[in-house]
Scaffold this active site. Structure first.
Site, PDB file in Angstrom:
ATOM      1  N   GLU A 172     -81.050  69.362  16.995  1.00  0.00           N
ATOM      2  CA  GLU A 172     -81.939  69.183  18.147  1.00  0.00           C
ATOM      3  C   GLU A 172     -82.502  67.785  18.282  1.00  0.00           C
ATOM      4  O   GLU A 172     -82.479  67.206  19.362  1.00  0.00           O
ATOM      5  CB  GLU A 172     -83.124  70.167  18.074  1.00  0.00           C
ATOM      6  CG  GLU A 172     -82.882  71.511  18.712  1.00  0.00           C
ATOM      7  CD  GLU A 172     -82.003  72.386  17.850  1.00  0.00           C
ATOM      8  OE1 GLU A 172     -81.783  72.008  16.697  1.00  0.00           O
ATOM      9  OE2 GLU A 172     -81.550  73.422  18.331  1.00  0.00           O
ATOM     10  N   HIS A 241     -89.356  82.798  16.564  1.00  0.00           N
ATOM     11  CA  HIS A 241     -88.576  82.705  17.797  1.00  0.00           C
ATOM     12  C   HIS A 241     -89.335  83.181  19.014  1.00  0.00           C
ATOM     13  O   HIS A 241     -88.724  83.486  20.031  1.00  0.00           O
ATOM     14  CB  HIS A 241     -87.274  83.514  17.661  1.00  0.00           C
ATOM     15  CG  HIS A 241     -86.311  82.920  16.690  1.00  0.00           C
ATOM     16  ND1 HIS A 241     -86.476  82.991  15.338  1.00  0.00           N
ATOM     17  CD2 HIS A 241     -85.168  82.224  16.896  1.00  0.00           C
ATOM     18  CE1 HIS A 241     -85.475  82.369  14.734  1.00  0.00           C
ATOM     19  NE2 HIS A 241     -84.672  81.893  15.648  1.00  0.00           N
TER      20      HIS A 241
END
Lengths: 442, 408
Positions: A172, A241
């Site tokens: 990322e 998450h």
């Protein structure tokens, strides 16, 4: 929430609550015009079946009224697959998203408004913008050959190829930096995070390299980039998450933060975001991807955009103002429907944009209703609701409040896994109804 | 007598005209007299060697069949140009040091003196249409990428005439095809890879030079950028300016492997003498050709040295000895190296260099004058440049009654 397809069929036959009368066979012919089954979620299918106005603003919650209690919990992906497989028995074989779009052109003779899922609306927006501007490209994990982790970018790689739709490794910080650098050098990237939880790894590039640069350079260097992906809680994905990043990104000057609710929001705002010359954080919601909404004819145009920074009043009301964003707009509308039966008329404002916040819309509404309830999925401390309350206090609307504003938020804990715990970690419709009544002191 | 012998010797060893021989003799005689009385004599350009070839240090290579050439050609004009650039950067940095000590510059000030050959050499090998991004020790590159000295100094002093109107400061200066100036260690490397992606995407045959230091070389995001750059064959030249210290930590104490040119692993690498402008130029030319031919990225390690501490708040002697600094200054100073080379090959005269020095000092002094006298940015500018191409918006001030205006 997710059930096996056989259960679904049987529940159809049993019938449900009076909200959606099932008249199976006369509507069979409509299936011929339905979008291919591989893209349909259960909601899609129901809306096609019933042609009911009531399902336009459908959230997944009302489906609980169906008797699905004996269902085994499948994974969402598996469930969609099962649904598609069973529907395929009845309908013709599925085709990809692109031909579905092309087929829509053919259906101009049909009623102008169509049912489009949020996923398809996002797909359309990206497709149209990729076509319109050579400099636009999409990068992220699994966006190309996998068609998108949540299938949002389905068909785009086949249409545009490796140059414009780029699969990245699981890095990322690296690929976000690359996207920002590409934006600095004149391209217009769409950087997808598989979920915004992973954007935390890259948050330095989003804030320090993207958001602040135009200011630091006094206008010499702009960064026209869109960071998009699902934000907030999903279903059963637990603490790492499920975080909502609206407040974190909404805190930073130099960023625009957008949080669409329905298909029209999704399409119009994503197109605006891509055309915007500034870094835009586009917070989607995984649970909304499969939900269909009616899209007006105007919103099907290739130039349809929704201005960033303007909220929308989804429902007019007189007794209380509910300010919310993303998935919770559905919850608020459902709560409003229930409250309407008791004579409480709620005004529901869909923020659409977190930063810049449309304070004028909120203030106008509060000055009319004299009560304010904010609803969000994120944590309470330093959240979106907290900011709205502070702004209302600082502005003219404060003098019109008959009661302190109320925030309905996610519970101040990391998200648990067990279903019962998870359900009780997020605002439910009953929580919203309770809060409204407390605020109104009824 | 000795002058005649010398003249004879030069006539034998180098092909020079009789005219030059005569001039050498006459003016050599005058030089001693005139230097003593501090009068500068100008000589015609025809007196000098127009071009010479020098032996440069061989580069260590990693995953490459061969490295850059071991000989570099330098013309007189080029030599003077490189000298001018390096001397300008040197004087500008020393002026910044002075202004910082006078508290006219505040905050961060990371000085580049000692490393001038890197900036000058790289710029000599790339085109203005190529791209460059570096970290916070950026004043030298800001200059070589085309920003005027006075705009750089005015940005350091926080005035409205600064390149970023006083809003950026030392670490945030920008120019066309120059992307700063980046404060977060290592963050500029993925950005540079992204700029290279844009070059590849647009098919414009440009490269991006992405610089970082020995301290940043251990950042994870670098390896992420290396991976993607190699995977997609991005035209990116990753350059590690190894000045032996990451702030106060020497390379031995920070890195398990100090062979920074090998750290790209699957990416070919070069280790270059960063104190020799010709070495840097040849290596960068080699690297740029490598990238432009579509072979993908390349890593270069420039072995260089900074005379100042990490920043102005670091005296720079707690983690290294003054003797070490002095040794580098006397033996490997990039400006002296170039000057000695040119003088010993008769490419320029001492007076010429002196003239250049005086002109540069004057220019830097004027720029400093400008930087100290220019007014600070007006308060109306406070909230501008939040967004580009947006209608004016209101920005919240320190309290609810302070509503400030922002225009794009």
């Amino acid at each position: 929430m997710y059930c096996s397809s056989w259960q679904f069929w049987s529940s159809l036959h049993k019938g449900s609550s009076g909200r959606c009368p099932w008249l199976l066979f006369p509507f069979f012919t409509l299936w011929l015009f339905a979008p291919p089954p591989s893209q349909l979620s259960r909601c899609d299918w129901l809306c096609v079946m019933t042609r009911s106005d009531r399902v336009v603003n459908c959230s997944c919650d009302w489906l609980k009224s169906l008797d699905l209690s004996r269902v085994t919990a499948f994974s969402p992906a598996e469930d969609r697959f099962n649904m598609a497989a069973s529907l395929r028995c009845f309908l013709r074989t599925g085709k990809n998203a692109v031909s579905a779009l092309q087929r829509r052109e053919f259906h101009r003779s049909l009623p102008a408004a169509v049912q489009v899922t949020v996923r398809d609306a996002l797909n359309q927006a990206m497709d149209e913008e990729l076509e319109r501007d050579e400099r636009v490209f999409l990068l992220g994990e699994e966006v190309a050959q996998y068609d998108g982790a949540y299938k949002v970018s389905r068909g785009l790689w086949k249409k545009y190829g490796d140059k414009r739709i780029i699969d990245t490794p699981i890095t990322e910080m690296g690929f976000t930096g690359i996207a920002v650098g590409a934006a600095m050098a004149g391209l217009r990237p769409i950087c997808e995070f598989m979920t915004f939880n992973f954007s935390m790894q890259a948050i330095d590039q989003v804030i320090n390299s993207a958001a602040k640069t135009y200011y630091m350079s006094a206008g010499l260097q702009s960064v026209p980039i869109v960071f998009r992906g699902p934000n907030g809680a999903s279903a059963g994905v637990a603490a790492q998450h499920s975080q909502c990043f609206a407040a974190w990104y909404g805190h930073c000057p130099g960023l625009k933060v957008v949080s669409p609710w329905n298909a029209e929001d999704a399409k119009g705002l994503l197109k605006s975001a891509i055309r915007d010359d500034n870094p835009v954080v586009f917070l989607e919601n995984e649970l909304m991807y499969g939900v269909p909404f009616e899209m007006s004819e105007e919103s099907q145009s290739k130039d349809f955009t929704i201005p960033i920074g303007k909220a929308k009043v989804e429902r007019q009301g007189t007794h209380v103002t509910m300010v919310t964003h993303s998935r919770y707009v559905s919850h608020c509308l459902d709560a409003a429907a229930v409250l309407a039966k008791e004579g409480i008329e709620c005004e529901v404002i869909n923020l659409r944009t977190i930063r810049p916040l449309d304070v004028d819309c909120i203030e106008t509404s509060v000055m009319k209703t004299n009560h304010l309830v904010t609803v969000e999925g994120g944590w309470p401390q330093f959240g979106v609701g907290a900011e709205i309350c502070a702004r209302v206090m600082e502005g003219p609307a404060f003098n019109y409040l008959d009661a302190p504003a109320t925030r309905v938020t996610g519970v101040d804990i990391p998200m648990p896994y067990a279903k019962i715990l998870e359900d009780n970690s997020l605002p439910q419709i009953k929580d919203i109804i309770f809060s409204v009544k407390k605020t109104l002191n009824v | 007598m000795s002058a005649c012998l010398l003249a004879f010797a030069t006539a034998v060893l180098e092909p020079v005209k009789l005219q030059w021989l005569f001039n050498d003799f006459i003016l050599g005689y005058f030089q001693d007299v005139l230097l003593g009385s501090r009068v500068v004599v100008s000589r015609s350009f025809a007196d000098f060697t127009p071009q010479a070839t020098f032996d440069i240090k061989k580069c260590d290579v990693h995953r490459l069949e061969e490295g850059p050439p071991v000989k570099a050609t330098l013309t007189r004009d080029q030599g003077l140009q490189y000298y001018r650039i390096m001397q300008t950067v040197r004087r500008m940095e020393l002026k910044a040091d002075q202004l910082y000590k006078q508290k006219i510059i505040r905050g961060f000030c990371h000085l580049y003196d000692g490393q001038e050959a890197c900036a000058a050499g790289i710029e000599a090998a790339i085109n203005p249409s190529d791209h460059l991004i570096t970290a916070y020790r950026a004043h030298g590159y800001t200059y070589t990428r085309g920003v005027a000295i006075k705009e750089i100094l005015a940005e350091l002093t926080g005035r409205k005439g600064g390149v970023a109107k006083g809003k950026g400061g030392s670490m945030h200066m920008y120019a066309p095809h120059f992307y700063g100036g980046n404060g977060i260690v290592g963050a500029q490397v993925p950005l540079g890879a992204g700029i290279a992606l844009a070059c590849q995407y647009q098919g414009n045959n440009q490269v991006c030079v992405t610089l970082y230091g020995d301290g940043a070389a251990n950042q994870g995001q670098l390896f992420e950028a290396f991976n993607m750059a190699a995977l997609w064959k991005l035209p990116c030249i990753f350059i590690c300016e190894n000045n032996k210290y990451g702030m106060g930590t020497s390379v031995e104490r920070a890195s398990a492997s100090t062979d920074y040119y090998k750290r790209g692993d699957f990416i070919p690498g070069l280790r270059v003498d960063g104190m020799d402008v010709l070495c840097v130029r040849e290596a960068t030319q080699f690297a740029a050709d490598h990238c432009r031919s579509g072979k993908g990225p390349i890593v270069m390690e420039l072995q260089t040295y900074r005379y100042h501490g990490h920043s102005m708040s670091d005296p720079g002697v707690s983690y290294r000895t003054r003797e070490e600094i002095q040794e580098v200054r006397s033996k490997s100073d990039p400006i002296s190296l170039l000057k000695d080379r040119m003088l010993s090959n008769n490419m320029a005269a001492v007076e010429e260099f002196k003239e250049i020095d005086i002109a540069i000092r004057k220019e830097v002094e004027e720029a400093a004058q400008y930087a100290t006298s220019d007014p600070e940015p007006p308060l109306e500018e406070l909230c501008n440049h939040i967004f580009k191409n947006d209608p004016p918006l209101e920005v919240r001030g320190t309290h609810p009654w302070a509503t400030l205006k922002s225009v794009s």
